[in-house]
Design a protein around this motif. Structure first.
Motif, PDB file in Angstrom:
ATOM      1  N   PHE A 174       0.826  -1.292  -0.157  1.00 32.71           N
ATOM      2  CA  PHE A 174      -0.084  -0.071   0.104  1.00 32.71           C
ATOM      3  C   PHE A 174       0.940   1.246  -0.017  1.00 32.71           C
ATOM      4  O   PHE A 174       0.441   2.278  -0.637  1.00 32.71           O
ATOM      5  CB  PHE A 174      -0.977  -0.157   1.159  1.00 32.71           C
ATOM      6  N   GLU A 175       2.102   1.437   0.678  1.00 35.66           N
ATOM      7  CA  GLU A 175       2.938   2.481   0.689  1.00 35.66           C
ATOM      8  C   GLU A 175       3.322   2.497  -0.632  1.00 35.66           C
ATOM      9  O   GLU A 175       3.742   3.733  -0.952  1.00 35.66           O
ATOM     10  CB  GLU A 175       3.950   2.190   1.879  1.00 35.66           C
ATOM     11  N   ARG A 176       3.796   1.512  -1.435  1.00 37.67           N
ATOM     12  CA  ARG A 176       4.415   1.582  -2.642  1.00 37.67           C
ATOM     13  C   ARG A 176       3.119   2.305  -3.603  1.00 37.67           C
ATOM     14  O   ARG A 176       3.587   3.094  -4.433  1.00 37.67           O
ATOM     15  CB  ARG A 176       4.815  -0.018  -3.153  1.00 37.67           C
ATOM     16  N   PHE A 177       2.009   2.015  -3.293  1.00 35.76           N
ATOM     17  CA  PHE A 177       1.099   2.487  -4.205  1.00 35.76           C
ATOM     18  C   PHE A 177       0.949   3.917  -3.989  1.00 35.76           C
ATOM     19  O   PHE A 177       0.903   4.780  -5.115  1.00 35.76           O
ATOM     20  CB  PHE A 177      -0.366   1.706  -4.067  1.00 35.76           C
ATOM     21  N   SER A 179       3.127   6.053  -3.035  1.00 44.57           N
ATOM     22  CA  SER A 179       4.361   6.536  -3.758  1.00 44.57           C
ATOM     23  C   SER A 179       4.319   6.516  -5.167  1.00 44.57           C
ATOM     24  O   SER A 179       4.513   7.609  -5.765  1.00 44.57           O
ATOM     25  CB  SER A 179       5.723   5.710  -3.012  1.00 44.57           C
ATOM     26  N   GLY A 180       3.939   5.518  -5.783  1.00 48.00           N
ATOM     27  CA  GLY A 180       3.864   5.761  -7.316  1.00 48.00           C
ATOM     28  C   GLY A 180       2.674   6.655  -7.713  1.00 48.00           C
ATOM     29  O   GLY A 180       3.042   7.362  -8.591  1.00 48.00           O
ATOM     30  N   TYR A 181       1.552   6.830  -6.926  1.00 46.29           N
ATOM     31  CA  TYR A 181       0.609   7.610  -7.277  1.00 46.29           C
ATOM     32  C   TYR A 181       1.040   9.171  -7.092  1.00 46.29           C
ATOM     33  O   TYR A 181       1.082   9.851  -7.956  1.00 46.29           O
ATOM     34  CB  TYR A 181      -0.654   7.617  -6.441  1.00 46.29           C
ATOM     35  N   THR A 182       1.718   9.475  -5.884  1.00 42.87           N
ATOM     36  CA  THR A 182       2.261  10.989  -5.795  1.00 42.87           C
ATOM     37  C   THR A 182       3.307  11.315  -6.403  1.00 42.87           C
ATOM     38  O   THR A 182       3.539  12.595  -6.600  1.00 42.87           O
ATOM     39  CB  THR A 182       2.433  10.911  -4.198  1.00 42.87           C
ATOM     40  N   ASN A 183       4.175  10.205  -6.985  1.00 41.34           N
ATOM     41  CA  ASN A 183       5.217  10.603  -7.638  1.00 41.34           C
ATOM     42  C   ASN A 183       4.900  10.742  -9.085  1.00 41.34           C
ATOM     43  O   ASN A 183       5.690  11.629  -9.871  1.00 41.34           O
ATOM     44  CB  ASN A 183       6.388   9.508  -7.575  1.00 41.34           C
ATOM     45  N   LYS A 184       4.146   9.823  -9.622  1.00 44.59           N
ATOM     46  CA  LYS A 184       3.897   9.891 -11.074  1.00 44.59           C
ATOM     47  C   LYS A 184       2.653  10.288 -11.481  1.00 44.59           C
ATOM     48  O   LYS A 184       2.327  10.892 -12.934  1.00 44.59           O
ATOM     49  CB  LYS A 184       4.137   8.409 -11.578  1.00 44.59           C
ATOM     50  N   LEU A 185       1.619  10.609 -10.846  1.00 44.95           N
ATOM     51  CA  LEU A 185      -0.014  10.696 -11.457  1.00 44.95           C
ATOM     52  C   LEU A 185      -0.232  12.164 -10.918  1.00 44.95           C
ATOM     53  O   LEU A 185      -1.579  12.516 -11.516  1.00 44.95           O
ATOM     54  CB  LEU A 185      -0.706   9.750 -11.189  1.00 44.95           C
ATOM     55  N   ILE A 186       0.145  12.913 -10.071  1.00 42.65           N
ATOM     56  CA  ILE A 186      -0.227  14.286  -9.819  1.00 42.65           C
ATOM     57  C   ILE A 186       0.797  15.234  -9.993  1.00 42.65           C
ATOM     58  O   ILE A 186       2.078  15.143 -10.199  1.00 42.65           O
ATOM     59  CB  ILE A 186      -0.667  14.451  -8.269  1.00 42.65           C
ATOM     60  N   PRO A 187       0.302  16.718 -10.514  1.00 44.69           N
ATOM     61  CA  PRO A 187       1.346  17.379 -11.114  1.00 44.69           C
ATOM     62  C   PRO A 187       2.497  18.007 -10.081  1.00 44.69           C
ATOM     63  O   PRO A 187       3.648  18.222 -10.406  1.00 44.69           O
ATOM     64  CB  PRO A 187       0.179  18.694 -11.264  1.00 44.69           C
ATOM     65  N   SER A 188       2.317  17.722  -8.943  1.00 45.23           N
ATOM     66  CA  SER A 188       3.460  18.095  -7.949  1.00 45.23           C
ATOM     67  C   SER A 188       4.332  16.982  -7.748  1.00 45.23           C
ATOM     68  O   SER A 188       5.376  17.217  -6.994  1.00 45.23           O
ATOM     69  CB  SER A 188       2.790  18.259  -6.499  1.00 45.23           C
ATOM     70  N   ASP A 229      -9.348   6.910  -8.763  1.00 44.26           N
ATOM     71  CA  ASP A 229      -9.555   6.311  -9.930  1.00 44.26           C
ATOM     72  C   ASP A 229      -8.027   5.586 -10.344  1.00 44.26           C
ATOM     73  O   ASP A 229      -8.395   4.314 -11.089  1.00 44.26           O
ATOM     74  CB  ASP A 229      -8.967   7.706 -10.786  1.00 44.26           C
ATOM     75  N   PHE A 230      -6.884   5.869  -9.682  1.00 43.28           N
ATOM     76  CA  PHE A 230      -5.672   4.977  -9.643  1.00 43.28           C
ATOM     77  C   PHE A 230      -6.001   3.803  -9.353  1.00 43.28           C
ATOM     78  O   PHE A 230      -5.577   2.809  -9.899  1.00 43.28           O
ATOM     79  CB  PHE A 230      -4.581   5.809  -8.943  1.00 43.28           C
ATOM     80  N   ASP A 243       2.898  -1.516 -15.736  1.00 45.45           N
ATOM     81  CA  ASP A 243       3.808  -0.525 -15.566  1.00 45.45           C
ATOM     82  C   ASP A 243       4.580  -0.877 -14.161  1.00 45.45           C
ATOM     83  O   ASP A 243       4.001  -1.105 -13.115  1.00 45.45           O
ATOM     84  CB  ASP A 243       3.125   0.805 -15.208  1.00 45.45           C
ATOM     85  N   GLY A 244       5.773  -0.977 -14.269  1.00 41.97           N
ATOM     86  CA  GLY A 244       6.818  -1.533 -13.354  1.00 41.97           C
ATOM     87  C   GLY A 244       6.496  -0.869 -11.869  1.00 41.97           C
ATOM     88  O   GLY A 244       7.117  -1.255 -10.863  1.00 41.97           O
ATOM     89  N   HIS A 245       6.028   0.753 -12.110  1.00 40.40           N
ATOM     90  CA  HIS A 245       6.225   1.369 -10.722  1.00 40.40           C
ATOM     91  C   HIS A 245       4.988   0.979  -9.989  1.00 40.40           C
ATOM     92  O   HIS A 245       4.728   1.250  -8.758  1.00 40.40           O
ATOM     93  CB  HIS A 245       5.728   2.859 -11.121  1.00 40.40           C
ATOM     94  N   TRP A 246       4.029   0.076 -10.425  1.00 42.07           N
ATOM     95  CA  TRP A 246       2.833  -0.567  -9.717  1.00 42.07           C
ATOM     96  C   TRP A 246       2.621  -2.001  -9.739  1.00 42.07           C
ATOM     97  O   TRP A 246       1.805  -2.616  -9.421  1.00 42.07           O
ATOM     98  CB  TRP A 246       1.740   0.240  -9.553  1.00 42.07           C
ATOM     99  N   ALA A 247       3.523  -2.774 -10.754  1.00 37.02           N
ATOM    100  CA  ALA A 247       3.357  -4.099 -10.839  1.00 37.02           C
ATOM    101  C   ALA A 247       3.743  -4.856  -9.537  1.00 37.02           C
ATOM    102  O   ALA A 247       4.504  -4.280  -8.665  1.00 37.02           O
ATOM    103  CB  ALA A 247       4.402  -4.545 -12.049  1.00 37.02           C
ATOM    104  N   ASP A 248       3.147  -6.030  -9.748  1.00 37.35           N
ATOM    105  CA  ASP A 248       3.452  -6.948  -8.607  1.00 37.35           C
ATOM    106  C   ASP A 248       4.925  -7.402  -8.399  1.00 37.35           C
ATOM    107  O   ASP A 248       5.518  -7.382  -9.256  1.00 37.35           O
ATOM    108  CB  ASP A 248       2.259  -7.979  -8.332  1.00 37.35           C
TER     109      ASP A 248
END
Length: 339
Positions: A174-177, A179-188, A229-230, A243-248
């Protein structure tokens, strides 16, 4: 003796005394250093060693860590037995992803959003590459040369993999998800750009109709994907490979098919880094760069909790079931706040 002869004798004698006096401190210093050298059993050449001394942990600490590693590997083995059909085969994914250091005989399968960038930086340093001086593209090119995929001889590749100390670094799913979301999918996010800048609004359009709050299904703001959504995307996408940023973990490093000698965790990173540093006999130079600045930088569990509070428990439970093997393989429990 004449007066002139006496004067000349006194002059010469004084000159000799003065010269001896000026020489004596130097002479005494030389004698002192020689005596000190005889008393000191450490060779003077160690001061000018090209390689700093290696860092070693206490036997007590290493024994404790070895018992922890034994428990982690047994947990992985039990989980793999239960999900055997999902982990069969030898596979080659690890050869595409894993870094190596011939100097330390290290093989490390990197997992995106689980310290992978820092792992890459550390192994670049072990291979004599000053990554701080490289632009992003140059760093990627340099890192490609220390991946197993760069070795064209399959026999050599397999022999290295089998002989080297194999390491995997994991993180609470869950932490990884988050991190992936906040790093890749939001403008900040630092990684928000290019492909991900296009993907985020696309996920917004495709999955907004599944939002639990009906009033937000037609909202024009935000234009990028929400965390809900993610997660709906993760649960329904048919993309393979993901995608490797959220693959198992199975897709990325196949932990059931390839025994890892050391299982590191982001939540125990400080002790794990100390253990691996001593296990590999890293020099002082390389140990100070091994996971430099990474400790205490991981996504905190309270941030993860805050994000998951914004979604229905039913969705969180579905995600847990979807990634259950990642939890079980590495001993992560289902969070109490979604039960």
């Amino acid at each position: 003796m004449s007066f002139k002869q006496k004067s000349m004798f006194m002059f010469c004698f004084g000159f000799m005394v003065g010269a001896f006096a000026s020489y004596f401190p130097c002479l005494s210093q030389v004698l002192f250093l020689k005596r000190a050298k005889l008393r000191d059993t450490t060779p003077l050449t160690t001061v000018a060693m090209t390689e700093p001394p290696q860092v070693q942990e206490s036997q007590e600490f290493m024994s404790l860590m070895e018992s922890i590693q034994k428990e982690r590997k047994e947990t992985l083995q039990r989980a793999c037995t239960n999900i055997e059909k999902n982990c069969k085969g030898t596979g080659t994914t690890h050869f595409q992803r894993a870094f190596f250091s011939k100097r330390y005989q290290l093989a490390a399968c990197d997992i995106y959003k689980s310290g992978s960038t820092t792992m890459m930086h550390s192994i670049l340093k072990m291979n004599g590459v000053a990554w701080e001086n490289l632009e992003f593209r140059g760093m990627m090119d340099a890192s490609a040369k220390i991946r197993f995929s760069s070795i064209t001889d399959n026999e050599e590749k397999t022999a290295m993999w089998n002989a080297y100390t194999k390491i995997i670094l994991v993180r609470h799913p869950f932490e990884r998800f988050v991190s992936g979301y906040t790093n890749k999918l939001i403008p900040s996010g630092v990684g928000f750009g290019g492909y991900y800048e296009e993907l985020s609004p696309q996920l917004n359009k495709e999955y907004r109709h599944l939002r639990s709050d009906v009033s937000k299904r037609n909202a024009t703001e935000p234009e990028y994907a929400t965390f809900e959504d993610f997660l709906n995307y993760l649960l329904t996408t048919k993309e393979r490979p993901m995608d490797g940023h959220w693959a198992d973990y199975v897709q990325l490093c196949q932990p059931c098919a390839h025994g890892y000698d050391v299982i590191m965790k982001m939540d125990t990173l400080e002790n794990d880094v100390r253990y691996v540093t001593s296990l590999l006999n890293l020099t002082a130079e390389h140990s100070k760069d091994f996971f430099k600045n990474q400790i205490s930088r991981s996504t905190k569990s309270n941030i993860t909790t805050e994000y998951f509070k914004t979604i229905p428990k039913e969705l969180a439970n579905r995600l847990y079931e979807n990634r259950r093997r990642d939890f079980e393989m590495f001993g992560y429990r289902k969070p109490e706040w979604i039960c």
